[in-house]
Design a protein around this motif. Structure first.
Motif, PDB file in Angstrom:
ATOM      1  N   LEU A  88      32.646  98.792 -43.578  1.00  0.00           N
ATOM      2  CA  LEU A  88      32.120  98.875 -42.211  1.00  0.00           C
ATOM      3  C   LEU A  88      31.851  97.501 -41.614  1.00  0.00           C
ATOM      4  O   LEU A  88      31.825  97.332 -40.393  1.00  0.00           O
ATOM      5  N   PHE A  89      31.617  96.511 -42.510  1.00  0.00           N
ATOM      6  CA  PHE A  89      31.213  95.202 -42.006  1.00  0.00           C
ATOM      7  C   PHE A  89      32.243  94.107 -42.291  1.00  0.00           C
ATOM      8  O   PHE A  89      32.007  92.953 -41.961  1.00  0.00           O
ATOM      9  N   GLN A  90      33.358  94.493 -42.879  1.00  0.00           N
ATOM     10  CA  GLN A  90      34.385  93.498 -43.146  1.00  0.00           C
ATOM     11  C   GLN A  90      35.199  93.206 -41.893  1.00  0.00           C
ATOM     12  O   GLN A  90      35.608  94.104 -41.162  1.00  0.00           O
ATOM     13  N   ASN A  91      35.408  91.920 -41.659  1.00  0.00           N
ATOM     14  CA  ASN A  91      36.296  91.451 -40.572  1.00  0.00           C
ATOM     15  C   ASN A  91      35.845  91.927 -39.194  1.00  0.00           C
ATOM     16  O   ASN A  91      36.675  92.137 -38.299  1.00  0.00           O
ATOM     17  N   GLN A  92      34.549  92.108 -38.992  1.00  0.00           N
ATOM     18  CA  GLN A  92      34.045  92.441 -37.661  1.00  0.00           C
ATOM     19  C   GLN A  92      33.645  91.167 -36.933  1.00  0.00           C
ATOM     20  O   GLN A  92      33.121  90.225 -37.548  1.00  0.00           O
ATOM     21  N   LYS A  93      33.834  91.151 -35.627  1.00  0.00           N
ATOM     22  CA  LYS A  93      33.534  89.942 -34.865  1.00  0.00           C
ATOM     23  C   LYS A  93      32.034  89.652 -34.830  1.00  0.00           C
ATOM     24  O   LYS A  93      31.616  88.507 -34.629  1.00  0.00           O
ATOM     25  N   LYS A 235      25.116  89.107 -42.581  1.00  0.00           N
ATOM     26  CA  LYS A 235      24.738  87.972 -41.731  1.00  0.00           C
ATOM     27  C   LYS A 235      25.400  88.157 -40.370  1.00  0.00           C
ATOM     28  O   LYS A 235      26.601  87.929 -40.204  1.00  0.00           O
ATOM     29  N   PRO A 236      24.647  88.584 -39.352  1.00  0.00           N
ATOM     30  CA  PRO A 236      25.232  88.777 -38.019  1.00  0.00           C
ATOM     31  C   PRO A 236      25.605  87.444 -37.381  1.00  0.00           C
ATOM     32  O   PRO A 236      25.004  86.398 -37.666  1.00  0.00           O
ATOM     33  N   ALA A 237      26.584  87.492 -36.503  1.00  0.00           N
ATOM     34  CA  ALA A 237      27.027  86.280 -35.810  1.00  0.00           C
ATOM     35  C   ALA A 237      26.107  85.938 -34.648  1.00  0.00           C
ATOM     36  O   ALA A 237      25.909  84.765 -34.325  1.00  0.00           O
TER      37      ALA A 237
END
Length: 408
Positions: A88-93, A235-237
């Motif tokens: 769910l969190f891989q390769n998300q912007k 770790k959110p961007a």
């Protein structure tokens, strides 16, 4: 007549009683100061320890347990998170990086944490102080205060409680040492999560098998049959992205290796800490009331004793009056005696309370692994100033009474 000379004489004559009162006030002020410094220290240190863990994703249960188990490495019974959660969190912007963690074993007193290389350096923001990151399944990176150094052998034991569990038939070789962070992770030993799965599947991980896949190659394959994690650290961007990710996590349900749905939850560590501080704040109010009452009782005892001393020393005071000393002279002497007790008790209490807070810091650091150091602040200054002000005001009553007293 010199008021200070007479005041010094009265201090000498009544030193036993005045020292006793000063000690009583010292202890009560010290309790208030130590409690205030320790409370502030706990908040600051616990918040600092959680700074790197912005968003935690786990199976829906207790957010506090997820925080304690993941950030502070406490022994919490965390439900398994399906490995598919990581997808769910891989390769998300909105995601800088995401890494799984798996708990359940230890080496001596050091908790073992199964994870990926990304988390070891927190996305290349925390380079190792010695050596390198693990590159094969049975290498390890030791925390700064774990007791392990490069080249040491780490033998895992099942269970996170010292003295319980059985030793696994495997070992790891330490190839790197993480820098000190002042958090419980300094005590941990980080190993590849593949090794955690292998150990608990009763493989023979001490050997390098020809068919063993490269480290972390599982992340690009089918995750549905993998054993799962204790949690996923994200770790959110951006701040906005963090809220989107938490919302997505709270709405998600992932199927585990048995084909059963598992509801997820996203937890901001800061929000959980704020809620905990609010609960602790209610208890702190009760403690503040008790310590304030103790200080007032000690001040009242000083005032009453000042009144008694004023009556006992009345013949001396009246003799001064017959020699021309005004009423305010006698009143000032009694007032100075009580204020001296209040001032010495407040200052000594500040020093003793700070020493007590340093003792609490050492004990809490040893217990939790969180680096703590007390510091004097506005709250402690208020305690001392309030004690001095109250002492000065309360002292007016026996002082005025002594100044107006007459022989029968």
């Amino acid at each position: 007549m010199n008021v200070l000379l007479f005041w010094k004489n009265e201090l000498r004559v009544n030193r036993g009683v005045l020292i006793g009162l000063s000690l009583l006030l010292t202890l009560t002020v010290a309790l208030a100061v130590a409690a205030s410094e320790t409370r502030s220290m706990l908040r600051t240190a616990s918040a600092a320890a959680a700074e790197r863990f912005d968003l935690l994703v786990g199976a829906k249960a207790s957010p506090t347990a997820l925080l304690f188990g993941t950030v502070y490495l406490r022994d919490e019974a965390l439900p398994i998170v399906p490995a598919e959660t990581l997808r769910l969190f891989q390769n998300q912007k909105d995601v800088r990086w995401a890494a799984p963690v798996a708990f359940g074993d230890r080496a001596g007193e050091a908790p073992l944490v199964g994870t990926t290389r990304t988390l070891v350096t927190f996305g290349d923001t925390l380079p190792l102080s010695k050596g390198r990151v693990f590159s094969s399944r049975f290498e390890a990176v030791a925390g700064a205060s774990s007791g392990f150094q490069i080249g040491d052998e780490v033998r895992p034991v099942h269970g996170r409680v010292q003295g319980a569990g059985h030793e696994h038939d495997t070992h790891f070789r330490v190839v790197g040492v993480a820098p000190p962070t002042g958090t419980p992770w300094d005590r941990a030993v980080l190993i590849p999560i593949e090794a955690v799965w292998a150990v608990h599947e009763h493989a023979k991980p001490g050997e390098e098998h020809p068919h063993e896949e490269p480290l972390e190659s599982w992340m690009t394959g089918d995750l549905s049959k993998l054993p799962g994690f204790s949690a996923v650290v994200v770790k959110p961007a951006t701040i906005a992205g963090a809220y989107k990710l938490r919302q997505a996590a709270n709405a998600a349900s992932v199927t585990d290796a048995r084909g059963l749905p598992v509801n997820l939850m996203g937890v901001f560590t800061g929000e959980v800490l704020v809620n905990l501080y609010a609960v602790l704040g209610n208890a702190s109010v009760a403690l503040d009331v008790l310590t304030a009452a103790a200080v007032l009782i000690a001040l009242a005892a000083a005032v009453i004793t000042g009144g008694v001393l004023g009556r006992l020393r009345l013949p001396v005071f009246l003799q001064l009056r017959t020699m021309g000393a005004p009423r305010r002279y006698v009143a000032l002497v009694v007032w100075l005696l009580i204020v001296t007790v209040a001032a010495s008790g407040a200052v000594s209490g500040l020093v003793l309370g700070t020493v007590g807070a340093f003792g609490a810091a050492v004990a809490l650091t040893n217990e939790t692994g969180i680096a703590m150091s007390p510091a004097l602040g506005l709250s402690e200054a208020k305690i001392v100033l309030t004690t001095l002000t109250a002492g000065g005001l309360f002292a007016l009553l026996p002082a005025v009474a002594a100044g107006r007293a007459k022989l029968n």
